[in-house]
Design an enzyme around this catalytic site. Structure first.
Site, PDB file in Angstrom:
ATOM      1  N   GLU A   1     -69.372  81.385   2.671  1.00 39.46           N
ATOM      2  CA  GLU A   1     -68.802  80.903   1.410  1.00 39.46           C
ATOM      3  C   GLU A   1     -68.567  79.404   1.536  1.00 39.46           C
ATOM      4  O   GLU A   1     -67.632  78.987   2.209  1.00 39.46           O
ATOM      5  CB  GLU A   1     -67.471  81.615   1.115  1.00 39.46           C
ATOM      6  CG  GLU A   1     -66.839  81.131  -0.182  1.00 39.46           C
ATOM      7  CD  GLU A   1     -65.311  81.102  -0.181  1.00 39.46           C
ATOM      8  OE1 GLU A   1     -64.723  81.070  -1.267  1.00 39.46           O
ATOM      9  OE2 GLU A   1     -64.696  81.106   0.921  1.00 39.46           O
TER      10      GLU A   1
ATOM     11  N   ASP B   1     -65.530  83.285   5.413  1.00 34.76           N
ATOM     12  CA  ASP B   1     -64.620  82.719   4.418  1.00 34.76           C
ATOM     13  C   ASP B   1     -64.457  81.209   4.632  1.00 34.76           C
ATOM     14  O   ASP B   1     -64.373  80.738   5.766  1.00 34.76           O
ATOM     15  CB  ASP B   1     -63.253  83.415   4.571  1.00 34.76           C
ATOM     16  CG  ASP B   1     -62.245  82.948   3.530  1.00 34.76           C
ATOM     17  OD1 ASP B   1     -62.537  83.083   2.328  1.00 34.76           O
ATOM     18  OD2 ASP B   1     -61.166  82.449   3.923  1.00 34.76           O
TER      19      ASP B   1
END
Ligand code: CA
Length: 538
Positions: free
Chosen positions: A270, A234
């Site tokens: 990401e 993330d």
């Protein structure tokens, strides 16, 4: 021997005539390769399937619905055919989305227990389905014991007293300062500030700290021991805001640390930014980064379908991306996706009478890209949701009856979403539904391994037609070409020399075949032809 050859040739001829004449009665057998080029289904457990009636999705609920994702039987076509699942965060957290973790080595009680997780992994693996988990390393929850200990300690210091890491090592886990630096927020009850790029409840971790790295080393071991196949990282761009070289160093540490324990682990990052900024991250050895330029309402796919780009742009933009990534890591695996939990649902990108076909076709353009392709849950049903994040994470529409078994209530602040394309119950019966079409496209990925594994080449079969895109991909001894008719009109195109029609999908009418006569291919509106060399796939 000769007889067998003739029989084979006849079978081939029959398959072909059926393909072009009477719908796909004879679908080629699946050819699924056990590697990290998969079709990955992104699941928000909270909104997927509720097994115990509290309205919140949970791990036993997801396990109950594994047959929907992949039933483990290659001879059936009643499952989606995804062979990887990305679980959005599942660890204890004070929020519904759980991107602020309070314990990295447990399951949030809303979702179940570690035993439930182990059972889920075992069930997935028995079907050939990999599981990757969201790994939120950029920040923890402000309620994480590390942050609580650091905060409590700092509050005891006098105005001119410097922290003593021997007294409280957790101070070094975060970025604290007595100055209000950019991205910092005040620590209540003290004269200290801390870095929190997203929100005060998500203090940024110090990924340069050896102690923090040791924690994540142990945490990755914990999950690998519990059978996970990899991690989704993330918020990579926030690891060191605006400092790409330092981010690459941190990604290199993480990749090396994980691969030393499991050499075939799959890691996808990401990095929500432009391609030029994140492509160098591939030098870290991290397998994949999400390919943001093709996603969202203003990405390449939506732009082309809105007429703001030609079909040829679709091929060329893939080649540009692939060439760039490859220059940083020859073993890169692209990670195409169309939408995720942070983006408006794809079915809302199109209006007017072509909206349904365009919604379907966009999913095909995404899923037929090379790499490990991602599909956000509910996109295969054309679910709706935009605006607040909660709306993008609505309950999976198993049924249009919100009280049906397993249906979730959705996040508290979600606005009720009107699902204009119907629930799974409606769509499963309809060969022209978004669901039925998406399944067909995933079947192509599972039948022709070169689609995911080959580099994109321009086929050059377009005859100057700006609405036709020809793409070829080769991998080992397989060779596949795809002709996309990215228009609302039927088109014809000369069959590329040396190729034959072996398969097709049609986003307008599933019964209206792509056909070939006298070396002329007829491509219905929003269809895709799959071609193989005349000798057939070996
Ligand atoms: Ca539940």
């Amino acid at each position: 021997m000769k007889k067998r050859l003739i029989a084979l040739l006849l079978t081939g001829a029959l398959t072909l005539s059926c393909l072009s004449g009477c719908g796909k009665t004879a679908k080629p057998a699946l050819n699924i390769i056990d590697d990290n080029y998969r079709t990955c289904y992104e699941v928000f457990v909270y909104s997927f399937y509720d097994s115990d009636g509290d309205g919140i999705g949970d791990l036993p609920g997801l396990e109950k619905k594994l047959d929907y994702i992949n039933d483990g039987d290659d001879t059936t076509d009643s499952d989606l055919g995804c062979n990887e699942i990305w679980l959005m965060p599942i660890s204890p957290s004070p929020t519904y989305h759980k991107y602020d973790v309070t314990d990295y080595m447990d399951i949030d009680p809303e979702y179940g227990t570690m035993e439930d997780f182990d059972a889920l992994i075992e069930d997935c693996h028995s079907r050939g389905v990999h599981v990757i988990i969201d790994f939120v390393m950029n920040h923890s929850s402000s309620e994480h014991p590390w942050f609580v200990a650091a905060s409590d300690y700092l509050k005891t210091l006098d105005a001119d007293e410097e922290p003593d890491l021997e007294a409280c090592p957790y101070v070094d886990y975060y970025h604290f300062s007595r100055e209000k630096l950019e991205g910092y927020t005040a620590l209540p009850g003290s004269d200290w500030y801390y870095e929190a790029r997203f929100w005060e409840g998500m203090p940024d971790l110090n990924l340069k700290s050896e102690a923090v790295r040791k924690e994540f080393d142990e945490i990755t071991s914990f999950w690998l021991d519990h059978g996970v196949d990899g991690f989704r990282l993330d918020a990579v761009t926030s690891y060191e805001t605006g400092q790409p070289d330092e981010i690459t160093e941190e990604l290199t540490w993480f990749n090396d640390m994980v691969k030393a324990k499991k050499s075939d682990a799959y890691i996808v990052g990401e990095a929500w930014t432009n391609r030029k900024f994140y492509a160098p991250f591939y030098a870290s050895g991290v397998d994949s980064f999400f390919d943001f330029s093709f996603a969202d309402s203003n990405g390449n796919i939506a732009k082309i379908l809105h007429g703001a780009g030609s079909a040829a742009d679709f091929a060329q933009s893939q080649i540009n991306a692939e060439t760039l990534y490859q220059s940083y890591n020859p073993n890169y695996i692209n990670a195409p996706f169309y939408t995720n939990h942070d983006m408006a649902r794809g079915s809302g990108y199109y209006t007017g009478e072509l909206a349904l076909q365009q919604t379907k076709y966009a999913l095909a353009m995404n899923l037929l890209m090379q790499g490990n392709a991602f599909l956000y849950y509910g996109e295969e049903l054309g679910m709706r949701g935009s605006g607040a994040d909660e709306n993008k994470r609505a309950p999976m529409q198993w049924s249009s009856d919100a009280t049906a078994e397993g249906m979730c209530k959705g996040p508290a602040n979600m606005k009720q979403q009107e699902m204009i394309y119907g629930s799974l119950e409606d769509q499963a019966k309809d060969p022209n539904s978004i669901y039925s079409f998406t399944k067909e496209v995933i079947r192509l990925r599972n039948t022709y391994p070169a689609i995911a594994r080959g580099m994109t080449e321009i086929l050059g079969a377009e005859d100057g037609d700006s609405q036709i895109c020809g793409i070829r991909r080769r991998w080992e001894d397989s060779d596949v070409a795809m002709l996309f008719n990215i228009s609302s009109e039927d088109r014809t195109v000369a069959m590329p020399e040396g190729y034959q029609l072996v398969d097709w999908v049609n986003a307008t009418d599933a019964k209206n075949a792509v056909s070939e006569k006298d070396q002329i291919l007829s491509l219905p509106a929003y269809s895709i032809a799959i071609l193989s060399p005349d000798s057939g796939t070996k």
